[in-house]
Design an enzyme around this catalytic site. Sequence first.
Site, short mmCIF file in Angstrom:
data_model
loop_
_atom_site.label_atom_id
_atom_site.label_comp_id
_atom_site.label_asym_id
_atom_site.label_seq_id
_atom_site.Cartn_x
_atom_site.Cartn_y
_atom_site.Cartn_z
N GLU A 1 -45.46 -9.76 34.35
CA GLU A 1 -45.04 -10.64 33.31
C GLU A 1 -44.70 -9.86 32.63
OE1 GLU A 1 -49.01 -14.25 34.01
OE2 GLU A 1 -49.45 -11.84 33.04
N PRO B 1 -56.91 -9.07 24.51
CA PRO B 1 -57.90 -9.03 25.35
C PRO B 1 -58.23 -9.92 26.54
CG PRO B 1 -59.09 -8.78 23.10
CD PRO B 1 -57.86 -9.65 22.55
N GLU C 1 -55.80 -14.80 39.43
CA GLU C 1 -55.18 -16.02 40.40
C GLU C 1 -54.21 -16.88 40.21
OE1 GLU C 1 -58.71 -12.52 41.50
OE2 GLU C 1 -58.56 -14.36 40.13
#
Length: 412
Positions: free
Chosen positions: A332, A262, A59
């Site tokens: 992205e 990760p 977010e």
Amino acid sequence: MRWLYTLILWLLLPWIVLRLFWRARKQPEYLRHVGERFGFYAGAPQRPLIWLHAVSVGETRAALPLVKALREKYPQHRILLTHMTPTGRDTGEQLFGADVLRCYLPYDFPFALRRFLRHYRPAAGVLMETELWFNLIHECRRSQVPLYLVNARLSEKSAAGYARFASLTADALNELAGIAAQSEDDRERLLGLGARQVEVMGNLKFDITPPPQQFALGEKLRASFGTRPVLLAASTREGEEALLLDALGARELGDTLLVLVPRHPQRFDEVAQLLGRRGVACQRRSEGRPIDASTRVVLGDSMGELFAYYAACDVAIVGGSLLSYGGQNLIEACAVGKPVLLGPHTYNFAEAVRLALAAGAARQCGDVVAVLDAAAELLRDDGKRREMGKAALAFSQAHRGATETALRLVRF
């Protein structure tokens, strides 16, 4: 119903505190700024504020174009970013530095929220994505702070959960000053929960432009990787690294270098230990040295460099999709012009995935074995890989414009 909801929160308070300490075992940052979670803040703001709430990393990154646009439109106001996780707060610091204020939003207790609103006195508030906090929304309405829900997404699963508290949810939605959803499906689900009016704005993540310094860093990373094909597994979640390693053990990807990044930094050491137990030749990004020819896996144990990892790879697997986490942001990777591979679990980004698949920017596979087979095919075929990368870039650019809609909605 709200008084019952608040009573349940009070009954859960000991568990909430214990959970905070439990999470601090792996991430000690959870014990910093604890007072803010109950409405205690230092340093009163010196300028009027526009407040955006971005729970965590995703977010916060999505808020980037909106923060920039709000600062340009309202230069006399300062931006306040609130978060719920330390990684979200750290991401805000990396993206904006001292240009914005940041703090934790209090838990949804009326007394804490009133302290927050009295201290910061925001001119307006913006909730990002799927944050329906019933007391927060009511206290903003009570304090005459217009509060907007933007970039809203609501999966079928989440909608079913909110529907169990139908009257409470409908009241909250209609106390908001405005709602803008990512897709028509999200809009229909919000209307089904009782919202009277919902706009469709698209997804703010399409408006994020990869910073030039990230491309420069990507070139350095690629140089350190050498000449081998590079397969990136980005934003992987718990259990997915082991799944990939198991599948790789049964497949031949030649001299391909696997880069594992990760999703959560508190898992960096855990993944390093997993690789060590399996005897995988591994280097960590934090070592800052060229990758040895014998290294099979690079562990991307750094924050704020995801665009650089995408720029440095040949093919990207977007994590959270191999197991039932709902997927992570594929936009992205597309914005950097890289072919995207997805597992079967993508409900968190259903609309973006649907559009990406239709544009030829991504492939979705039924399991991890199929994902790796698709990766091997693309790594062997330069032409197909370039074609898919061009489609990914065109897809990311074709859906820009959500920021303008959000900017029109937010008024005060």
